[in-house]
Design a protein around this motif. Structure first.
Motif, PDB file in Angstrom:
ATOM      1  N   THR A  10       0.822  -1.207   0.000  1.00  0.00           N
ATOM      2  CA  THR A  10       0.000   0.000   0.000  1.00  0.00           C
ATOM      3  C   THR A  10       0.862   1.265   0.000  1.00  0.00           C
ATOM      4  O   THR A  10       2.069   1.213   0.193  1.00  0.00           O
ATOM      5  N   TYR A  15      -5.787   3.172   6.146  1.00  0.00           N
ATOM      6  CA  TYR A  15      -6.665   2.484   5.197  1.00  0.00           C
ATOM      7  C   TYR A  15      -7.680   3.419   4.525  1.00  0.00           C
ATOM      8  O   TYR A  15      -8.151   3.154   3.424  1.00  0.00           O
ATOM      9  N   ASP A  94      -4.714  -5.954   6.152  1.00  0.00           N
ATOM     10  CA  ASP A  94      -5.075  -6.230   4.755  1.00  0.00           C
ATOM     11  C   ASP A  94      -6.588  -6.225   4.568  1.00  0.00           C
ATOM     12  O   ASP A  94      -7.092  -5.758   3.545  1.00  0.00           O
ATOM     13  N   ALA A  96      -8.773  -4.418   6.197  1.00  0.00           N
ATOM     14  CA  ALA A  96      -9.235  -3.028   6.186  1.00  0.00           C
ATOM     15  C   ALA A  96      -9.048  -2.402   4.799  1.00  0.00           C
ATOM     16  O   ALA A  96      -9.946  -1.716   4.283  1.00  0.00           O
ATOM     17  N   PHE A  97      -7.898  -2.653   4.182  1.00  0.00           N
ATOM     18  CA  PHE A  97      -7.632  -2.099   2.851  1.00  0.00           C
ATOM     19  C   PHE A  97      -8.512  -2.744   1.786  1.00  0.00           C
ATOM     20  O   PHE A  97      -9.025  -2.063   0.889  1.00  0.00           O
ATOM     21  N   GLY A 192      -7.674   0.129  12.917  1.00  0.00           N
ATOM     22  CA  GLY A 192      -8.635   0.112  11.821  1.00  0.00           C
ATOM     23  C   GLY A 192     -10.031  -0.219  12.291  1.00  0.00           C
ATOM     24  O   GLY A 192     -10.311  -0.305  13.493  1.00  0.00           O
TER      25      GLY A 192
END
Length: 219
Positions: A10, A15, A94, A96-97, A192
């Motif tokens: 990222t 995020y 990951d 959250a993204f 997150g």
């Protein structure tokens, strides 16, 4: 049974304001790797210099090899079939993204339903019950004597993740206990968004593998 080992690279840690620039997946069905997916995303803006330094991913790579975020979102959505077990190291990050990526292209209710119908395994949570600090993926690779890869590239991290997961299974067959349970450091709290389909538990550090009766899911 379908399992997806996945990882993201990222533009940063936030995020909500940062973006995925590389998504990788190893898709396993009935114990056999059936798909290896690795895509750069052309985010159409310059990368922070620190991210290029860490990952080796450059603006030129994203421009010449990258695809649109929408294309990756569709590929991801198509792979997230109900009942799939999703595995990542520090899965909360990951997830959250991935959640935000999908919601930029599909209705929120639809994305919530997709994610809720999957199962999630965080190998970081498992590793914290197995070995002393530190617990990054590279440290787990070294702890279990696995061949090192080019860390901070998503596709290489997924391959290392696969090997680490196999080592964890061979060491003690209790990974099913950790499904949909994420540990978090009480000092920092959950990073997150909290997802309704995940049970979050405080997790403290250990100097060695904990007794089977004292693993995080049973505490």
């Amino acid at each position: 049974m379908k399992v997806i080992y996945f990882d993201t690279e990222t533009t940063g840690l936030e995020y909500e304001s940062c973006q995925i620039i590389e998504l990788a997946m190893l898709v396993v069905e009935d114990g056999r790797i059936v798909k290896e997916y690795d895509r750069f995303i052309n985010i159409e803006k310059d990368l922070p210099a620190k991210i290029t330094e860490i990952t080796g991913i450059t603006d030129e790579m994203l421009i010449t090899e990258g695809v649109s975020e929408g294309e990756v979102a569709k590929d991801l959505k198509d792979n997230l079939t109900p009942g799939t077990l999703m595995i990542a190291h520090n899965c909360q990050f990951d997830l959250a993204f991935v959640n935000f990526l999908l919601k930029r292209h599909y209705p929120s209710d639809e994305v919530d339903d997709i994610l809720d119908n999957l199962d999630w395994l965080d190998t970081l949570t498992v590793v914290k019950d197995r070995m002393k600090f530190p617990h990054r993926l590279i440290h787990a690779v070294r702890h279990y004597g696995i061949k090192e890869v080019n860390f901070h590239r998503a596709i290489d991290d997924t391959k290392a993740l696969y090997d680490v997961t196999q080592a964890l299974k061979e060491e003690r067959n209790d990974l099913d206990e950790y499904v949909n349970i994420f540990g978090y450091n009480p000092k920092w709290g959950v990073s997150g968004p909290k997802f309704s389909f995940i049970k979050y538990k405080r997790q403290y550090f250990h100097n060695s593998m904990v007794n089977p009766d004292h693993i995080l899911p049973k505490m």
